[in-house]
Design an enzyme around this catalytic site. Structure first.
Site, PDB file in Angstrom:
ATOM      1  N   ASP A  14      52.969 131.188  40.763  1.00 55.28           N
ATOM      2  CA  ASP A  14      51.654 131.592  41.265  1.00 55.28           C
ATOM      3  C   ASP A  14      51.445 130.829  42.576  1.00 55.28           C
ATOM      4  O   ASP A  14      52.233 129.946  42.915  1.00 55.28           O
ATOM      5  CB  ASP A  14      50.574 131.210  40.226  1.00 55.28           C
ATOM      6  CG  ASP A  14      49.171 131.574  40.697  1.00 55.28           C
ATOM      7  OD1 ASP A  14      48.989 132.692  41.207  1.00 55.28           O
ATOM      8  OD2 ASP A  14      48.255 130.734  40.587  1.00 55.28           O
ATOM      9  N   TYR A  46      46.798 132.949  48.251  1.00 53.72           N
ATOM     10  CA  TYR A  46      47.538 134.129  48.711  1.00 53.72           C
ATOM     11  C   TYR A  46      46.572 135.305  48.942  1.00 53.72           C
ATOM     12  O   TYR A  46      46.850 136.190  49.733  1.00 53.72           O
ATOM     13  CB  TYR A  46      48.533 134.591  47.636  1.00 53.72           C
ATOM     14  CG  TYR A  46      49.819 133.809  47.509  1.00 53.72           C
ATOM     15  CD1 TYR A  46      50.038 132.615  48.190  1.00 53.72           C
ATOM     16  CD2 TYR A  46      50.837 134.300  46.696  1.00 53.72           C
ATOM     17  CE1 TYR A  46      51.231 131.922  48.034  1.00 53.72           C
ATOM     18  CE2 TYR A  46      52.040 133.621  46.543  1.00 53.72           C
ATOM     19  CZ  TYR A  46      52.229 132.436  47.213  1.00 53.72           C
ATOM     20  OH  TYR A  46      53.411 131.756  47.060  1.00 53.72           O
ATOM     21  N   CYS A  77      50.598 135.920  38.695  1.00 56.50           N
ATOM     22  CA  CYS A  77      49.659 136.020  39.809  1.00 56.50           C
ATOM     23  C   CYS A  77      49.284 137.488  40.005  1.00 56.50           C
ATOM     24  O   CYS A  77      50.170 138.331  40.195  1.00 56.50           O
ATOM     25  CB  CYS A  77      50.335 135.464  41.067  1.00 56.50           C
ATOM     26  SG  CYS A  77      49.386 135.726  42.570  1.00 56.50           S
ATOM     27  N   THR A  79      47.678 138.825  42.475  1.00 57.69           N
ATOM     28  CA  THR A  79      47.849 139.250  43.864  1.00 57.69           C
ATOM     29  C   THR A  79      49.299 139.664  44.117  1.00 57.69           C
ATOM     30  O   THR A  79      49.567 140.753  44.632  1.00 57.69           O
ATOM     31  CB  THR A  79      47.445 138.092  44.806  1.00 57.69           C
ATOM     32  OG1 THR A  79      46.145 137.642  44.425  1.00 57.69           O
ATOM     33  CG2 THR A  79      47.455 138.508  46.245  1.00 57.69           C
ATOM     34  N   GLU A 158      40.988 125.416  42.440  1.00 60.41           N
ATOM     35  CA  GLU A 158      41.991 124.510  43.037  1.00 60.41           C
ATOM     36  C   GLU A 158      41.397 123.124  43.305  1.00 60.41           C
ATOM     37  O   GLU A 158      42.122 122.141  43.379  1.00 60.41           O
ATOM     38  CB  GLU A 158      42.567 125.106  44.334  1.00 60.41           C
ATOM     39  CG  GLU A 158      43.459 126.315  44.114  1.00 60.41           C
ATOM     40  CD  GLU A 158      44.800 125.992  43.438  1.00 60.41           C
ATOM     41  OE1 GLU A 158      45.359 124.909  43.692  1.00 60.41           O
ATOM     42  OE2 GLU A 158      45.271 126.822  42.636  1.00 60.41           O
ATOM     43  N   CYS A 189      42.733 137.935  38.256  1.00 61.35           N
ATOM     44  CA  CYS A 189      43.369 136.845  39.005  1.00 61.35           C
ATOM     45  C   CYS A 189      43.573 135.750  37.969  1.00 61.35           C
ATOM     46  O   CYS A 189      42.656 135.435  37.193  1.00 61.35           O
ATOM     47  CB  CYS A 189      42.456 136.366  40.118  1.00 61.35           C
ATOM     48  SG  CYS A 189      42.973 134.784  40.827  1.00 61.35           S
ATOM     49  N   THR A 190      44.773 135.168  37.951  1.00 59.71           N
ATOM     50  CA  THR A 190      45.091 134.219  36.874  1.00 59.71           C
ATOM     51  C   THR A 190      44.323 132.893  37.007  1.00 59.71           C
ATOM     52  O   THR A 190      44.353 132.081  36.079  1.00 59.71           O
ATOM     53  CB  THR A 190      46.608 133.957  36.825  1.00 59.71           C
ATOM     54  OG1 THR A 190      47.044 133.581  38.139  1.00 59.71           O
ATOM     55  CG2 THR A 190      47.351 135.192  36.364  1.00 59.71           C
ATOM     56  N   HIS A 191      43.655 132.673  38.145  1.00 63.15           N
ATOM     57  CA  HIS A 191      42.806 131.481  38.251  1.00 63.15           C
ATOM     58  C   HIS A 191      41.497 131.634  37.460  1.00 63.15           C
ATOM     59  O   HIS A 191      40.902 130.639  37.059  1.00 63.15           O
ATOM     60  CB  HIS A 191      42.429 131.215  39.719  1.00 63.15           C
ATOM     61  CG  HIS A 191      43.481 130.543  40.539  1.00 63.15           C
ATOM     62  ND1 HIS A 191      44.637 131.172  40.938  1.00 63.15           N
ATOM     63  CD2 HIS A 191      43.542 129.292  41.062  1.00 63.15           C
ATOM     64  CE1 HIS A 191      45.360 130.336  41.674  1.00 63.15           C
ATOM     65  NE2 HIS A 191      44.714 129.182  41.761  1.00 63.15           N
TER      66      HIS A 191
HETATM   67  N1  DGL Z   1      46.164 133.333  40.905  1.00 62.68           N
HETATM   68  C1  DGL Z   1      46.427 134.332  41.851  1.00 62.68           C
HETATM   69  C2  DGL Z   1      46.086 135.719  41.398  1.00 62.68           C
HETATM   70  O1  DGL Z   1      46.207 135.943  40.216  1.00 62.68           O
HETATM   71  C3  DGL Z   1      46.372 134.028  43.305  1.00 62.68           C
HETATM   72  C4  DGL Z   1      45.080 133.651  43.878  1.00 62.68           C
HETATM   73  C5  DGL Z   1      45.218 133.291  45.338  1.00 62.68           C
HETATM   74  O2  DGL Z   1      46.107 132.551  45.696  1.00 62.68           O
HETATM   75  O3  DGL Z   1      44.376 133.787  46.110  1.00 62.68           O
HETATM   76  O4  DGL Z   1      45.716 136.577  42.143  1.00 62.68           O
END
Ligand code: DGL
Length: 300
Positions: A14, A46, A77, A79, A158, A189-191
């Site tokens: 990720d 990203y 991820c 994205t 983050e 989004c995995t965050h």
């Molecule tokens: N965790 C990521 C996702 O699932 C990326 C987030 C990022 O870097 O903007 O989209």
């Protein structure tokens, strides 16, 4: 370093901390696996970058992980999954899976015969712009889709900020106009699972409905609605379907050596390992070994 230096493993990547939500759920289900997790925090986020840049970063990450004996690469991820997984699958021999297909089919399955209800997609700016999740939901005859880019969520996570007024305001700002008939909210989004509680609270403030998180272990009531308990909103995240995909992979392949190699976890990042480790420890219950700094790309 020679590929053989590394035990066969399942690799995850990720842009930063987010994919750990996927990694830890896979490990919870298969504690005997050897894994590597790579967060490209030098280049995070990203989600605000172009498709070409994200694809290049993803190709570099996949190349690096494949060279460390990965048997399967999980793109943890949303994205990268929206733009680069098909391309990565063409250029690398190692099997690669992303979150989009499995997650959308899980949502469709959960909706069953209520496909006229609204599905909300919360994701990065790039994921929303790509329309990849919308396309995939449409394939399952889900046509009432409300999408919202939430670019402030990733920097908050983050920074290790998972609650408090800043997060609440960001949630209210993004969710104020969510349709009141929404049935499922996809954390694409995995965050975002790191701030699942403030998201649930904001949904309740907006709709008065209860909010339930769908997990591997079953349903969790996150927030009881002020108006009624009936017709709750379901919050869903991608790791449930990824765990099933990994299970599928383990069934279909000769994975004895991955499972026999003796559970070793390597956590890697591309910048400031101590800070990466500190923030990761706020969020994950897994014991993280030392975080290793790695170089996966060369200056262009
Ligand atoms: N965790 C990521 C996702 O699932 C990326 C987030 C990022 O870097 O903007 O989209």
């Amino acid at each position: 370093m020679n590929r053989k230096t590394f035990l066969p493993n399942i690799a995850f990547f990720d842009s930063g901390q987010g994919g750990l939500t996927v990694w830890e759920n896979v490990l919870k289900r298969f504690p005997q696996l050897s894994t590597q997790y790579m967060g490209d925090n030098a280049r995070c986020p990203y989600g605000n970058k172009s498709g070409e840049t994200i694809s290049r970063y993803a190709a570099e990450a996949a190349f690096f992980l494949a060279s460390r004996n990965a048997s399967l690469i999980v793109v943890a991820c949303g994205t990268v999954s929206s733009v680069a997984v098909n391309h990565l699958q063409k250029i690398y021999k190692v099997p690669i899976i992303g979150i989009v297909e499995g997650f959308c089919s899980h949502v469709a399955h959960t909706l069953e015969n209520q496909k006229e209800r609204t599905v909300a997609v919360l994701a990065t700016r790039f994921t929303i712009k790509s329309q990849r999740i919308l396309e995939e939901l449409n394939k399952h005859h889900i046509n009432s889709v409300w999408q919202k880019a939430c670019p402030l969520f990733v920097p908050l996570v983050e920074e290790g900020i998972a609650s408090g007024p800043l997060v609440d305001s960001a949630c209210d700002m993004y969710l104020w106009d969510i349709p009141s008939d929404v049935k499922i909210v996809m954390l694409a989004c995995t965050h975002y699972p790191r701030i699942v509680l403030p998201i649930a609270e904001s949904l309740e403030r907006r709709t008065g409905r209860s909010v339930i998180l769908k997990t591997l272990e079953g349903d969790w009531l996150l927030k009881l609605g002020s108006k009624s308990r009936e017709d709750p909103i379901f919050l869903m995240e991608s790791s449930v379907s990824i765990v099933r995909d990994v299970e599928d992979y383990l069934h279909k392949h000769d994975t004895e050596n991955i499972l026999r190699s003796g559970s070793q976890q390597h956590i890697l990042c591309t910048d400031s390992p101590s800070q990466f480790g500190e923030v990761a420890r706020i969020f994950t219950k897994e014991t993280l070994n030392n975080v290793e700094l790695v170089k996966i790309f060369f200056e262009h």
